[in-house]
Design an enzyme around this catalytic site. Structure first.
Site, short mmCIF file in Angstrom:
data_model
loop_
_atom_site.label_atom_id
_atom_site.label_comp_id
_atom_site.label_asym_id
_atom_site.label_seq_id
_atom_site.Cartn_x
_atom_site.Cartn_y
_atom_site.Cartn_z
N HIS A 1 -7.24 1.75 -10.14
CA HIS A 1 -6.62 3.09 -10.20
C HIS A 1 -6.84 3.85 -8.89
CE1 HIS A 1 -6.75 1.98 -14.40
NE2 HIS A 1 -8.06 1.92 -14.33
N SER B 1 1.97 7.32 18.32
CA SER B 1 2.73 8.51 17.97
C SER B 1 3.23 9.17 19.24
CB SER B 1 1.85 9.50 17.18
OG SER B 1 2.48 10.75 17.08
#
Length: 485
Positions: free
Chosen positions: A156, A286
């Site tokens: 999870h 980036s």
């Protein structure tokens, strides 16, 4: 007109390999048509069709590879006739005039289009399988190297029981092995359409061979031998059943789902600064943030994988929409989807090889994360130790529950450090195990059989060694795949 003025598929310009692009090129496809016409003429001649001469066969063989001029001839004829197969029959006859009258004798268009598609898909899978095996081997070697390195397991997306880095990567390798097995299976089961006539009844060949069914059977045996297939499909219509395309698509597109899953894990681990894909010295992560090392290759793979994984619905729709013996609405979409399926699979394997052959691990960062969560994981061991000394499991569980919630509050609401161990050491109830608390914080106590699991799957004599044996020579010779851009 400049090449920059018309649309070019990125699968050609950016992503796929030269060999896969060459396989699905027009020269390859229409060259395959010419091979099929030669196979048909040779087999028919062998079976007694006297109108097919040695000169005709020789001229056909001399012009197996299409020239640019051949394509121009075919283009002019197709514009006139609106039929690509007959245009190429004409272009072939123009350079092999002795064969002009017997090219495509008794055949329907699907003799060349369908059989060529089967050949191209078969050869495409033969290109994909060794590349996939190489990626699996990369991951297997990485898994073996880090088979005993403890790391947090997640369920999870919450920290659960400890595993090892190697075990996680072995799981990736196992899922790719399933893709390898699926593709191997459809490759092995692939058959040929052969010469079946307009609706699969072989009526035209009954006419040619004067109702001699043994000769028709022998014709198809010869065609299979020449094309390298074990047999023809037992029943055909105008085409081979499009269920074949769907089976192939399900196997190959499954690879797309797998690489999305693997690269998603890598991207999450990169966020946690535990694992990164290779990063070139001059690579820019980036345009705005110079410090960033984005998982751009993994993102590319996931993006291409998403497109690949989505393709079976097209093949399913095409198969289910074939009315009676054939509907031509299978044509245009297959021209696009079959080549793109192979180019996409090729592209994701190039990316996966590049990433998996240079994965970077940060063990100290992993250990730091382990230490943050270990106090919670150690509590079950401490409960067992208390019980062994005569304590009550229910009472011990309640004491741990209260202290764990207090420690969680410090971490979550106060931004502090996990102080569960300090709380345990200062709580009188746990005095019987105080001297055992520190020893319980060793990560390797909680990895179970992870190293053994990795060895049995990835190691010497393991599952993968046997599965990858047919590809071992390729793996040894292949370097790391490089991305185009």
């Amino acid at each position: 007109m400049s090449g920059f003025d018309t649309y070019k598929t990125p699968l050609d310009s950016r992503y796929s390999s030269a060999e896969m692009k060459a396989l699905f090129s027009q020269r390859s496809r229409h060259g395959t048509w010419r091979k099929l016409w030669i196979y048909l003429a040779e087999a028919q001649k062998e079976l007694g069709i006297d109108s097919i001469t040695d000169e005709a066969i020789s001229q056909m063989q001399a012009h197996l590879t299409l020239t640019d001029e051949d394509f121009k001839t075919a283009a002019v004829e197709e514009k006139r006739r609106k039929h690509d197969v007959m245009a190429h029959v004409h272009a072939f006859g123009a350079v092999a005039p002795a064969a002009a009258g017997i090219i495509h004798y008794g055949a329907t268009s699907c003799y060349v289009t369908d059989n060529a598609e089967l050949i191209l898909m078969r050869d495409g899978m033969d290109l994909l399988l060794p590349k996939l095996a190489k990626v699996i081997d990369n991951l297997a070697q990485f898994a073996l190297k880090w088979k005993s390195e403890p790391t947090l397991g997640y369920t999870h997306y919450q920290p659960a029981q400890m595993i090892t880095v190697g075990k996680r990567v072995a799981e990736w390798a196992q899922e790719l092995m399933m893709d390898l097995e699926n593709i191997e299976h459809v490759r092995k089961e692939l058959k040929f359409r052969g010469a079946q006539g307009t609706t699969g009844t072989q009526a035209s060949f009954m006419e040619i061979f004067h109702d001699d069914t043994a000769k028709i059977d022998r014709l198809n045996e010869l065609l299979c031998e020449k094309a390298g297939f074990p047999a023809c499909y037992d029943v055909s219509t105008q085409t081979y059943t499009r269920k074949v395309d769907l089976n192939v698509a399900n196997a190959i597109a499954g690879l797309g789902a797998t690489v999305i899953r693997i690269t998603s894990d890598i991207r999450h681990l990169a966020n946690m600064k535990e694992m990164e894909e290779p990063f070139d010295k001059d690579q820019i992560g980036s345009s705005a943030m110079a410090y960033k090392r984005n998982p751009m290759r993994s993102e590319r793979i996931a993006s291409l994988g998403r497109k690949l994984a989505s393709l079976p619905v097209n093949f399913s729709s095409t198969f289910s929409s074939q009315w009676m013996e054939r509907s031509l609405d299978d044509s245009a979409i297959r021209r696009i989807d079959i080549p793109e399926m192979f180019l996409l699979a090729d592209a994701v394997l190039i990316g996966m090889d590049n990433v998996s052959d240079g994965l970077v691990l940060y063990p100290k960062r992993i250990d730091a994360h382990n230490r943050e969560e270990l106090p919670f994981m150690a509590t079950e061991n401490l409960i067992m130790k208390l019980v062994a000394k005569g304590g009550s499991r229910q009472e011990a569980h309640e004491e741990i529950r209260v202290l764990s919630h207090q420690a969680s509050d410090v971490v979550k609401n106060q931004g502090g450090k996990n102080d569960l161990i300090e709380r345990i050491k200062s709580t009188e109830y746990f005095k019987p195990v105080w001297d055992e608390v520190d020893a319980a914080l060793e990560p390797k106590l909680y990895i179970g059989r992870s190293p053994e699991i990795v060895d049995r799957f990835c190691g010497k004599g393991g599952v993968l060694e046997k599965k990858l044996m047919p590809y071992r020579d390729y793996i040894k010779k292949a370097g790391t795949a490089q991305l185009n851009v």
